[in-house]
Structures are given as structure tokens and as C-alpha cells.
Design an enzyme around this catalytic site. Sequence first.
Site, PDB file in Angstrom:
ATOM      1  CB  SER A 192      -0.682   0.126   1.204  1.00 43.85           C
ATOM      2  OG  SER A 192      -1.815   0.875   0.955  1.00 43.85           O
ATOM      3  CG  ASP A 464      -7.413  -4.269  -3.486  1.00 45.49           C
ATOM      4  OD1 ASP A 464      -8.304  -2.850  -3.823  1.00 45.49           O
ATOM      5  OD2 ASP A 464      -5.966  -4.177  -3.069  1.00 45.49           O
ATOM      6  CG  HIS A 508       3.452   3.181 -23.039  1.00 44.57           C
ATOM      7  ND1 HIS A 508       4.297   2.512 -21.254  1.00 44.57           N
ATOM      8  CD2 HIS A 508       3.740   4.228 -23.074  1.00 44.57           C
ATOM      9  CE1 HIS A 508       4.680   3.577 -21.093  1.00 44.57           C
ATOM     10  NE2 HIS A 508       4.396   4.445 -21.273  1.00 44.57           N
TER      11      HIS A 508
END
Length: 555
Positions: A192, A464, A508
Site C-alpha cells: 500500500s 481489490d 504502451h
Amino acid sequence: MTEGLRHLTFVVALLILVGGPRRSSGDGGEFSGDYSKLSGIIIPGFASTQLRAWSFLDCPYSPLDFNPLDLVWLDSTKLLSAVNCWLKCMLLDPYNQTDHPECKSRPDSGLSAITELDPGCITGPLSSVWKEWIKWCIEFGIEANAIIAVPYDWRLAPSMLEERDLYFHRLKLTFETAHKLRGGPSIVFAHSLGNYVFRYFLEWLKLEIAPKHYSQWLDDHIHAYFAVGAPLLGATETVKATLFGNTFGLPVSEGTARLMFNSFASSLWMLPFSKYCTADNPYWKHFSRASRKSHQTYQCEDHEFLLNYSGWPTNIVNIEIPSIRAFDAYPPVTEVAQANFSSMECGLPTQLSFSAREVSDGTFFKAIEDYDSDNKRLLYQLQKSYHGDPILNPLTPWERPPIKNVFCIYGVDLKTEVGYYFAPSGKPYPDNWIITDIIYELEGSLVSRSGNLVEGNPGAASGDETVPYNSLSLCKNWLGPKVNITRAPQSEHDGSDVQVELNVEHQHEADVVPNMTRSPRVKYITYYEDSESIPGKRTAVWELDKDRLHMISSS
């Protein structure tokens, strides 16, 4: 980030530490010998380090006082019995980041500082951070000096970490000591906010080491970097905590949580920002005649203005303000914000929308400055500690770190907050805003809190549960033009159900989406690997599917 994701990362790293492959001796400072000579250095995330009192504080109306070395973050008993007293030990001055006049707290040291935030029979399991991993280290036979924690005061802005605590000097010495002690380089585990700390350290290091020795120092001291749950473009929950409060499960009100959170300069470190906007590299100013304090040029690519939402799924903030005043009251507001005003009737409540760029560059905070007394502090810290930082503006996208082996690991396809609707509550600060709606990303779609579909630009997956997918997956840009992709079930398998694609072309700035079959009942790990684009460097991205992640460690 889920526990299962963290567990998988550590198990893999432990295998490397204990008995990974051997490499023959080489010249030019290359690491040679047993991988068990490596050290593991842990940089914890936001609120993941214990803070202890460094002063005496008498708490009236409570039998529990604070004495030196008493646990402050987190002592739930004192929090419940004397919240005002506890807050004095947590709060910092919102401008100069000094301690409260009556109480001072400092980060604990060593592994104990990051194992459990609130040790105890009841609270211990709920606040366990790295404790299980330490147990695994012992079971695997890892030596005590092979695992090193580098806790820090997560309330501080990056420059203050060095100014007050010499944190980055001490971190450099930690790498050098580990190298001398064990005979090999280190593996960095950052979680994190710890990834932001490590990024800042790499930039700070450029000014401490002669340019021609910088790459050599990294090769000698850092073998691999595990970026776990890294919010590479920030996190939308930071905006919620700044404007409304986020209790993180603590038994306090949102207003109290907001008051505490906004006293920390670190409250702005993970603001969402655009991947299309960059700033001058302050590093070069140290070697030119330009003043180190001169204003940095902030510029955005054309993509920022051609695409909606700064490359995010939707606008980060939609906020209703009580009335409209003269547009002159908001001189820094961009043309996008000006368009918001064009169709408003004077005196009526209206809604303004702000993208990630307008949040991170201060446009949003300036626009609501007259309606929230805290925004002067936010704007001051935003300029002083971030846009004006002499080492790095953290609110800009970063390229692949110059480390030999980089592993970016995160979970996907969980319901994750990506946008908010705010309105005035009619109450004074810190409870002056309420959340009227939340926009979530969920498995490639956007939905409101009520369950309605929302228009926008959802990614191929969702995040997440804490960090949106577009922020977690930015590290796919660190991969080269051709990528090898492997998708494997998380449960036990015989190898026949593993899917592989070799030399997948990758443009990219574009996400890599494998063309593979998926069973709706199976949870996968998808590995993106590139070891050819940069000679001598390996880059890997691991995406782990949602709710069965907690089963990985036992599979």
C-alpha cells in the site's frame, strides 16, 4: 488488499529466500551464491505501524493515562475509555505537523511494530498485520536477522519523514547493513502506502549517491521489489476520508475520524491523480542554476483533455454546493469546472463534478474552499508537501523502478469504490458533508450504491476492494512490447488447465487483456512476465481473482 494475496506473495518470496535457484559467481558487483543470503526488508502500509507515547498525559475522568512507551496506535481500551485524550496523542498540527502540546507519539521499531496493531486475546487476531508471516519465517528456518522491518510514522508527508526522523538516511543504512551482515542484496516487500515510501526513497537516493554509482548501489543492495496492492494512481477512498471520514473499523464517528485524518499531512499522499499529467523532475534542479524552491511545471498530455475522467472509470467527486457566487471567487478552477457553472441558476443548490486531475491539482479543494473551513489547510499541505516537494511530486505517475526484478501483485474483481456524491449536511465541521451515493466498479461494470448501472469507462476488471483497478494495474505499463501470459487456477491442478500465451503484443498505455477462456466457477492467477525488454531486468505482474484469495495459503 486481501489476506490471501499477501500470503501468496510472502510464500513465493520465502521460497526464494530459503532455497531458490543458485546463480554462478560473476563480476561487476553481481550477486553470487546462495539466495538464502538475501534479506527481506518490509515497508508497511498506511496505519500499519504501531505508535507509542513519548510523553506523560494525564487523562481526566479516566483511570487510564498515557505514559512513555504506552501503545497509542492502536490501544482500543484507551480509545474507548478516553477518546479525547487518545486523540491528543494522535493529532498533529495541520500546518507544521508538530505534535499536540500535551502529547507526543513516535513509531515503534523492529518487527514487533508491524506484527499486531492491538495485541490481546480479543483484538489481536483482528489487528494482525505481519504476524502470520513472521511465524512462517520461523517454520521455514529463516534466520532472525534475515527479516528486517522499517516502520515509519505514517502520519507524515515524505519530506517530513526525513526532516524529523531521518527516515530515508536510516533506510539506506538498513540496506547497507543487511548487505554486510548476510553477504547478499535484499528483497523489498512494500504494501500500500509503503510503495510510495519506497518510490520516494529511490528519488531521494539520487541526491545521496553520485550519479555514476546510483545504478550500481541499487544492483548491489536490492535484488527484487515486491509491490503489493500498490495504489499507483492513488485511491478514491482517500477523498472520502478527507471530506467525510473513514473509521477503518474503529469505534469512532466519521467526523472524529475525519478530524484525525486531516491533521496528518499524509492524508493527501494517496489522492487519485491522472496518469497523463507530469511535473518537472526536481532532481535536475539540484545540478542547475535553477532555485530548488522554484515552481515546478505541471503539464498534461493531450490525452488528458481528449478522454473523460482523467483515465479513471468516472469522476471522483460529484458535490452539491449550497449556492453560486461570482465565478471570480474561484480563479484556479479550470475550464471544465467553468462549464459546470454555465447552466446554473443563481442561488440554487447545484452539483459540480471533478476528475482525478482536478482533485490532485487542488482545483476541487479550491472550488469548495468557501464551504469548508478545512480546505485552506488541505491546499497549504498540497502545495508545500507534494507539488512543492524538492525531491519528488508524488502525485504524478511513476515509471518502472530501476530494480533488477520487479513483481507487481494485486487482487481483482472485488467491489471497489471509484466515485462519490456529496451534499451539505447542515452541520458544522467536521460533519458538514454527507455521502448521498457511491459508484462502484464490479467485474468490468459501474454500479451505484442502489444497484443501478452507471455510464463511464470501466476497466477490464474491478479493483481489490480498496484500490481501483486502473490504479493497481498501472504497473502493466512497466512491461515491454511483448509479454508472456500464464493463467492458472488458484486451486490444485494437474497442469492441463494452465493456459499460456507467448509474445503477446502490448502497446504502451494500453491494458494487457489475455484472450483466454474463463470458467465462472474457477478463480485464477494471471501472470504477465517480461524478461527481454530491458536487458538484465525482469518485470512481472500477478493478478489474483477475487473472493477465494483467502484460501490460497492453505491450497
